[in-house]
Design a protein around this motif. Sequence first.
Motif, PDB file in Angstrom:
ATOM      1  N   GLY A   1       0.787  -1.227   0.000  1.00 52.77           N
ATOM      2  CA  GLY A   1       0.000   0.000   0.000  1.00 52.77           C
ATOM      3  C   GLY A   1       0.818   1.276   0.000  1.00 52.77           C
ATOM      4  O   GLY A   1       0.259   2.368   0.129  1.00 52.77           O
ATOM      5  N   GLY A   2       2.134   1.155  -0.159  1.00 48.83           N
ATOM      6  CA  GLY A   2       2.990   2.332  -0.122  1.00 48.83           C
ATOM      7  C   GLY A   2       2.878   3.194  -1.367  1.00 48.83           C
ATOM      8  O   GLY A   2       2.403   2.744  -2.423  1.00 48.83           O
ATOM      9  N   VAL A   3       3.329   4.436  -1.250  1.00 49.19           N
ATOM     10  CA  VAL A   3       3.234   5.413  -2.340  1.00 49.19           C
ATOM     11  C   VAL A   3       4.615   5.977  -2.637  1.00 49.19           C
ATOM     12  O   VAL A   3       5.336   6.394  -1.720  1.00 49.19           O
ATOM     13  CB  VAL A   3       2.278   6.568  -1.961  1.00 49.19           C
ATOM     14  N   LEU A   4       4.971   6.008  -3.918  1.00 46.64           N
ATOM     15  CA  LEU A   4       6.175   6.688  -4.378  1.00 46.64           C
ATOM     16  C   LEU A   4       5.768   7.916  -5.177  1.00 46.64           C
ATOM     17  O   LEU A   4       5.034   7.805  -6.166  1.00 46.64           O
ATOM     18  CB  LEU A   4       7.033   5.763  -5.256  1.00 46.64           C
ATOM     19  N   ALA A   5       6.234   9.095  -4.746  1.00 46.20           N
ATOM     20  CA  ALA A   5       6.002  10.340  -5.478  1.00 46.20           C
ATOM     21  C   ALA A   5       7.303  10.777  -6.137  1.00 46.20           C
ATOM     22  O   ALA A   5       8.370  10.715  -5.525  1.00 46.20           O
ATOM     23  CB  ALA A   5       5.509  11.430  -4.526  1.00 46.20           C
ATOM     24  N   ILE A   6       7.208  11.191  -7.394  1.00 46.02           N
ATOM     25  CA  ILE A   6       8.383  11.666  -8.140  1.00 46.02           C
ATOM     26  C   ILE A   6       8.307  13.179  -8.195  1.00 46.02           C
ATOM     27  O   ILE A   6       7.387  13.756  -8.758  1.00 46.02           O
ATOM     28  CB  ILE A   6       8.413  11.066  -9.552  1.00 46.02           C
ATOM     29  N   ALA A   7       9.307  13.838  -7.580  1.00 46.24           N
ATOM     30  CA  ALA A   7       9.212  15.274  -7.343  1.00 46.24           C
ATOM     31  C   ALA A   7       9.770  16.128  -8.472  1.00 46.24           C
ATOM     32  O   ALA A   7       9.498  17.321  -8.523  1.00 46.24           O
ATOM     33  CB  ALA A   7       9.923  15.628  -6.039  1.00 46.24           C
ATOM     34  N   GLY A   8      10.577  15.584  -9.367  1.00 49.12           N
ATOM     35  CA  GLY A   8      11.256  16.403 -10.348  1.00 49.12           C
ATOM     36  C   GLY A   8      10.404  16.759 -11.553  1.00 49.12           C
ATOM     37  O   GLY A   8       9.442  16.058 -11.888  1.00 49.12           O
ATOM     38  N   ILE A   9      10.780  17.830 -12.235  1.00 50.37           N
ATOM     39  CA  ILE A   9      10.112  18.217 -13.478  1.00 50.37           C
ATOM     40  C   ILE A   9      10.690  17.450 -14.661  1.00 50.37           C
ATOM     41  O   ILE A   9      10.093  17.374 -15.725  1.00 50.37           O
ATOM     42  CB  ILE A   9      10.246  19.739 -13.696  1.00 50.37           C
ATOM     43  N   HIS A  10      11.868  16.870 -14.477  1.00 51.48           N
ATOM     44  CA  HIS A  10      12.531  16.090 -15.524  1.00 51.48           C
ATOM     45  C   HIS A  10      13.046  14.800 -14.907  1.00 51.48           C
ATOM     46  O   HIS A  10      13.542  14.794 -13.782  1.00 51.48           O
ATOM     47  CB  HIS A  10      13.698  16.880 -16.132  1.00 51.48           C
ATOM     48  N   LEU A  11      12.913  13.691 -15.643  1.00 52.90           N
ATOM     49  CA  LEU A  11      13.373  12.386 -15.168  1.00 52.90           C
ATOM     50  C   LEU A  11      13.904  11.605 -16.355  1.00 52.90           C
ATOM     51  O   LEU A  11      13.295  11.601 -17.433  1.00 52.90           O
ATOM     52  CB  LEU A  11      12.211  11.623 -14.521  1.00 52.90           C
ATOM     53  N   THR A  12      15.054  10.948 -16.174  1.00 51.08           N
ATOM     54  CA  THR A  12      15.533  10.056 -17.227  1.00 51.08           C
ATOM     55  C   THR A  12      14.571   8.875 -17.346  1.00 51.08           C
ATOM     56  O   THR A  12      13.718   8.651 -16.487  1.00 51.08           O
ATOM     57  CB  THR A  12      16.956   9.558 -16.919  1.00 51.08           C
ATOM     58  N   ASP A  13      14.691   8.114 -18.409  1.00 55.02           N
ATOM     59  CA  ASP A  13      13.728   7.044 -18.683  1.00 55.02           C
ATOM     60  C   ASP A  13      13.667   6.023 -17.552  1.00 55.02           C
ATOM     61  O   ASP A  13      14.687   5.649 -16.959  1.00 55.02           O
ATOM     62  CB  ASP A  13      14.094   6.328 -19.981  1.00 55.02           C
ATOM     63  N   ILE A  14      12.447   5.584 -17.269  1.00 55.16           N
ATOM     64  CA  ILE A  14      12.222   4.553 -16.255  1.00 55.16           C
ATOM     65  C   ILE A  14      12.350   3.191 -16.917  1.00 55.16           C
ATOM     66  O   ILE A  14      11.728   2.940 -17.957  1.00 55.16           O
ATOM     67  CB  ILE A  14      10.820   4.701 -15.642  1.00 55.16           C
ATOM     68  N   PRO A  15      13.139   2.276 -16.350  1.00 58.68           N
ATOM     69  CA  PRO A  15      13.232   0.936 -16.940  1.00 58.68           C
ATOM     70  C   PRO A  15      11.930   0.166 -16.764  1.00 58.68           C
ATOM     71  O   PRO A  15      11.032   0.587 -16.014  1.00 58.68           O
ATOM     72  CB  PRO A  15      14.376   0.285 -16.149  1.00 58.68           C
ATOM     73  N   ALA A  16      11.820  -0.952 -17.449  1.00 58.27           N
ATOM     74  CA  ALA A  16      10.624  -1.786 -17.336  1.00 58.27           C
ATOM     75  C   ALA A  16      10.411  -2.195 -15.880  1.00 58.27           C
ATOM     76  O   ALA A  16      11.359  -2.528 -15.156  1.00 58.27           O
ATOM     77  CB  ALA A  16      10.773  -3.033 -18.215  1.00 58.27           C
ATOM     78  N   LEU A  17       9.157  -2.148 -15.457  1.00 56.34           N
ATOM     79  CA  LEU A  17       8.808  -2.522 -14.093  1.00 56.34           C
ATOM     80  C   LEU A  17       8.261  -3.950 -14.075  1.00 56.34           C
ATOM     81  O   LEU A  17       7.521  -4.355 -14.974  1.00 56.34           O
ATOM     82  CB  LEU A  17       7.760  -1.570 -13.523  1.00 56.34           C
ATOM     83  N   ASN A  18       8.628  -4.676 -13.038  1.00 53.02           N
ATOM     84  CA  ASN A  18       8.079  -6.007 -12.816  1.00 53.02           C
ATOM     85  C   ASN A  18       6.862  -5.865 -11.917  1.00 53.02           C
ATOM     86  O   ASN A  18       6.980  -5.400 -10.777  1.00 53.02           O
ATOM     87  CB  ASN A  18       9.131  -6.909 -12.169  1.00 53.02           C
ATOM     88  N   TYR A  19       5.709  -6.278 -12.417  1.00 54.28           N
ATOM     89  CA  TYR A  19       4.457  -6.032 -11.700  1.00 54.28           C
ATOM     90  C   TYR A  19       4.466  -6.660 -10.306  1.00 54.28           C
ATOM     91  O   TYR A  19       4.107  -6.013  -9.312  1.00 54.28           O
ATOM     92  CB  TYR A  19       3.288  -6.580 -12.512  1.00 54.28           C
TER      93      TYR A  19
END
Length: 344
Positions: A249-267
């Motif tokens: 149930g945790g939450v990750l917030a991304i604070a930046g206006i720019h981010l390099t590409d996110i790799p594939a996520l494992n569900y």
Amino acid sequence: MRAWSVRAPGAIETGPLSCQERPVPTPARDELLVEVLACGVCRTDLHVSEGDLPVHREHVVPGHEVVGRVVAHGEDATTFRVGERVGAAWLRHTCGECAFCRRGDENLCPRSRYTGWDADGGYAQYTTVPAAYAYRLPTEIDSVALAPLLCAGIIGYRALRRASLPEGGRLGLYGFGGSAHLCAQVALAQGARVHVLTRGEAAQRLALQLGATSAREAYDTPPELLDSAILFAPVGDLVPVALRALDRGGVLAIAGIHLTDIPALNYERELFYEKQLRSVTSNTRQDGQEFLELAARHGVRATTHAYPLGAAQQALQDLKAGRFDGAAVLVNEDAAPGPGATGA
């Protein structure tokens, strides 16, 4: 006046900024003309200078963490007095008419405009700010310490809200620069246990000095599962790392206006058990007002490194290289003396 502008976006090591003489701007009917006392150096300024953000205004003057003194105002901008110290931040204009503005989400306004990107900002001796988007500032905090609060602090506060940290919860901060070290102070004041994941011994030491429970390298695992996490580093590779550190149930917030590409996520490893991934887009003026009140109440202060206005390009190079902890602040050493020049 002296002002730095983006001559042509490029790697900061190549010197994309140019310092030149410009006319002092004339405020529009709804604007204040302010003499810049101090201007924080934000990573977004680096993104504007290097071209990570598309050009919105050619030869723009960066800078959107501005503490200044009102020296003149347009005929409709009468809410601040000449001589009063004010703050100018990233959000500069919203339409007030769209569905987002009407429901209180002005940070999502499609017609929003921003200081230091759409309009000239605070890497100069003078700048303008619409009076409706200027902030009244706590009198007990000096100008250099205040400057980073106007973006790094406000955005960190909005990111903390977006991360939905429960009372007394476990918070992870990935990256520990200007915004994160202010966000940490708010979270700690609210009773959170804070774990910092960041590069650099200086940043880790600062985290522990401020009261963090732990401080480790960015790709390390925190000593306990997290209720919430905020990614301040503009590094997409850290997204799956942070998601794996979350409890159910945790939450990750991304604070930046720019981010390099996110790799594939494992569900199963990174998203299952109702984990949430959220972005953060700018802020509302209410966010700013709330944060400045919290900062004054809880003694939230930036760890600052002052640079003269003439060293703006060096400050951005040092920011990119991680040569300082906390936040860099440009100081207009030619500002007229008076209340707020270096203190309250």
